[in-house]
Design a protein around this motif. Structure first.
Motif, PDB file in Angstrom:
ATOM      1  N   ALA A 295      21.563 -22.194  83.668  1.00 21.03           N
ATOM      2  CA  ALA A 295      22.725 -22.468  82.815  1.00 21.03           C
ATOM      3  C   ALA A 295      22.619 -23.817  82.110  1.00 21.03           C
ATOM      4  O   ALA A 295      23.019 -23.955  80.950  1.00 21.03           O
ATOM      5  CB  ALA A 295      23.998 -22.414  83.660  1.00 21.03           C
ATOM      6  N   LEU A 296      22.073 -24.813  82.768  1.00 21.33           N
ATOM      7  CA  LEU A 296      22.003 -26.151  82.169  1.00 21.33           C
ATOM      8  C   LEU A 296      20.986 -26.229  81.033  1.00 21.33           C
ATOM      9  O   LEU A 296      20.964 -27.198  80.280  1.00 21.33           O
ATOM     10  CB  LEU A 296      21.657 -27.186  83.237  1.00 21.33           C
ATOM     11  N   ALA A 297      20.143 -25.197  80.898  1.00 16.71           N
ATOM     12  CA  ALA A 297      19.137 -25.196  79.836  1.00 16.71           C
ATOM     13  C   ALA A 297      19.641 -24.552  78.552  1.00 16.71           C
ATOM     14  O   ALA A 297      18.945 -24.535  77.550  1.00 16.71           O
ATOM     15  CB  ALA A 297      17.876 -24.473  80.309  1.00 16.71           C
ATOM     16  N   GLY A 298      20.852 -24.002  78.571  1.00 16.05           N
ATOM     17  CA  GLY A 298      21.388 -23.311  77.411  1.00 16.05           C
ATOM     18  C   GLY A 298      21.693 -24.253  76.265  1.00 16.05           C
ATOM     19  O   GLY A 298      21.725 -25.477  76.428  1.00 16.05           O
ATOM     20  N   PRO A 299      21.945 -23.687  75.072  1.00 16.11           N
ATOM     21  CA  PRO A 299      22.217 -24.515  73.891  1.00 16.11           C
ATOM     22  C   PRO A 299      23.486 -25.339  74.036  1.00 16.11           C
ATOM     23  O   PRO A 299      23.681 -26.306  73.313  1.00 16.11           O
ATOM     24  CB  PRO A 299      22.328 -23.486  72.761  1.00 16.11           C
ATOM     25  N   ARG A 300      24.369 -24.935  74.944  1.00 14.97           N
ATOM     26  CA  ARG A 300      25.570 -25.709  75.217  1.00 14.97           C
ATOM     27  C   ARG A 300      25.550 -26.228  76.646  1.00 14.97           C
ATOM     28  O   ARG A 300      26.531 -26.148  77.380  1.00 14.97           O
ATOM     29  CB  ARG A 300      26.818 -24.865  74.967  1.00 14.97           C
ATOM     30  N   GLY A 301      24.404 -26.759  77.050  1.00 13.46           N
ATOM     31  CA  GLY A 301      24.267 -27.297  78.399  1.00 13.46           C
ATOM     32  C   GLY A 301      25.308 -28.351  78.711  1.00 13.46           C
ATOM     33  O   GLY A 301      25.759 -28.490  79.848  1.00 13.46           O
ATOM     34  N   VAL A 302      25.729 -29.114  77.687  1.00 12.97           N
ATOM     35  CA  VAL A 302      26.753 -30.135  77.911  1.00 12.97           C
ATOM     36  C   VAL A 302      28.063 -29.493  78.350  1.00 12.97           C
ATOM     37  O   VAL A 302      28.789 -30.050  79.191  1.00 12.97           O
ATOM     38  CB  VAL A 302      26.963 -30.990  76.640  1.00 12.97           C
ATOM     39  N   LEU A 303      28.379 -28.304  77.801  1.00 14.52           N
ATOM     40  CA  LEU A 303      29.585 -27.614  78.229  1.00 14.52           C
ATOM     41  C   LEU A 303      29.464 -27.122  79.662  1.00 14.52           C
ATOM     42  O   LEU A 303      30.448 -27.104  80.406  1.00 14.52           O
ATOM     43  CB  LEU A 303      29.883 -26.450  77.290  1.00 14.52           C
TER      44      LEU A 303
END
Length: 315
Positions: A150-158
């Motif tokens: 999940a942390l590698a996704g394009p919205r990892g900050v979210l």
């Protein structure tokens, strides 16, 4: 947003109303799993659906409404919707895989069985099938599969913000933490972030679905355990051990797993095909259920699990 908030009507209500449905329940691992049994009870092929994190069976009903010639069984995950929590194991990946095996066995299904997982449900289904000695389905369908961490996704900050949100909910006293988890403003922010459609009526209905069902969990412990499981695992961990023909239905604009990661995921499975749906994100089941259903029907027809005549009749 108050209890009197009005939402647009479901665009799928008429189609769903034509599908026979039976409500039932089974005791599984110390809890009561409630499920909805749609379609032809005597069909030769049964599709067992596993919904996503913080959802319940309602989320997959738009897809159910578009399918024919099948029996479809859609449970609420333990601790969510109307299903009570398990008492014999935690609500983590091991617990949910244990539950899925036990639930399918308790159904006593005859004929061909297909497992479908959406989002978090894709992890549960994949983890279950990666284990040795599991009764094998005829094939597998994963919708919006979580194809990378999940942390590698394009919205990892979210995702990091979500981790903080759930950490805070765990750190607060029970009553305050539970209230934070069910906060309607936070639910709306999540709904707005995920919806891609520009159709105002459809967006209104989607927000209503999230307001109605996204907080339908039993207690803080369950939702926190499930959240940790949802960000600690992904389908790529298990894909190489799933030999069954597998259909991946992925969104081109998914903010959780980008389409490039879904294309890589397809290559990890021994036998998988990928259908990419444009102009939609992580809510294929709400925004593009017709397209998802057509992809599923084409796949099942190819596998000889439904007849072409029935699949064409659902169009």
């Amino acid at each position: 947003m108050t209890p009197t908030t009005r939402y647009a009507a479901s665009p799928y209500e008429e189609a769903l109303g034509r599908v026979p449905v039976r409500r039932a329940e089974l005791p599984v691992l110390g809890g009561m799993t409630r499920y909805w049994d749609y379609g032809d009870a005597d069909a030769g092929t049964t599709l067992v659906l596993v919904h996503g994190f913080r959802g319940d069976h309602h989320g997959l009903e738009p897809v159910v409404a578009q399918l024919s010639g099948l029996r479809l069984i859609s449970p609420d995950l333990p601790g969510f919707g109307e299903s009570t929590p398990m008492t014999e194991c935690d609500h983590d990946i091991d617990g949910y895989t244990h539950w899925l095996r036990a639930f399918v066995a308790a159904l006593g299904l005859e004929g061909r069985v297909i497992l479908l997982g959406h989002s978090f449900g894709s992890i549960v289904v994949s983890a279950t099938l990666a284990e040795a000695g599991v009764t094998r389905p005829s094939s597998v369908v994963l919708v919006n599969p979580i194809g990378q961490p999940a942390l590698a996704g394009p919205r990892g900050v979210l995702t990091r913000l979500a981790i903080f949100y759930y950490w805070l909910a765990a750190a607060l006293p029970e009553r305050l933490g539970f209230a934070l988890l069910r906060n309607r403003l936070i639910v709306r922010v999540m709904s707005v972030a995920m919806a891609k459609t520009r159709d105002r009526g459809l967006r209104s209905w989607i927000h209503g679905q999230h307001d109605s069902y996204f907080s339908a969990f039993s207690d803080r412990r369950v939702v926190l355990q499930a959240f940790r499981a949802s960000v600690a695992h992904d389908v790529s961990e298990y894909a190489a051990r799933i030999a069954e023909p597998t259909l991946l239905v992925a969104a081109v604009d998914d903010d959780i797993t980008p389409i490039a990661a879904e294309r890589r995921l397809r290559g990890i499975f021994p036998d998988a095909r990928l259908v990419e749906i444009p102009d939609v994100g992580h809510l294929i089941h709400y925004e593009k259920p017709v397209e998802a259903a057509r992809a599923i029907e084409a796949f099942l027809t190819e596998q000889g699990l439904v007849s072409p005549a029935r699949a064409e009749g659902a169009a």
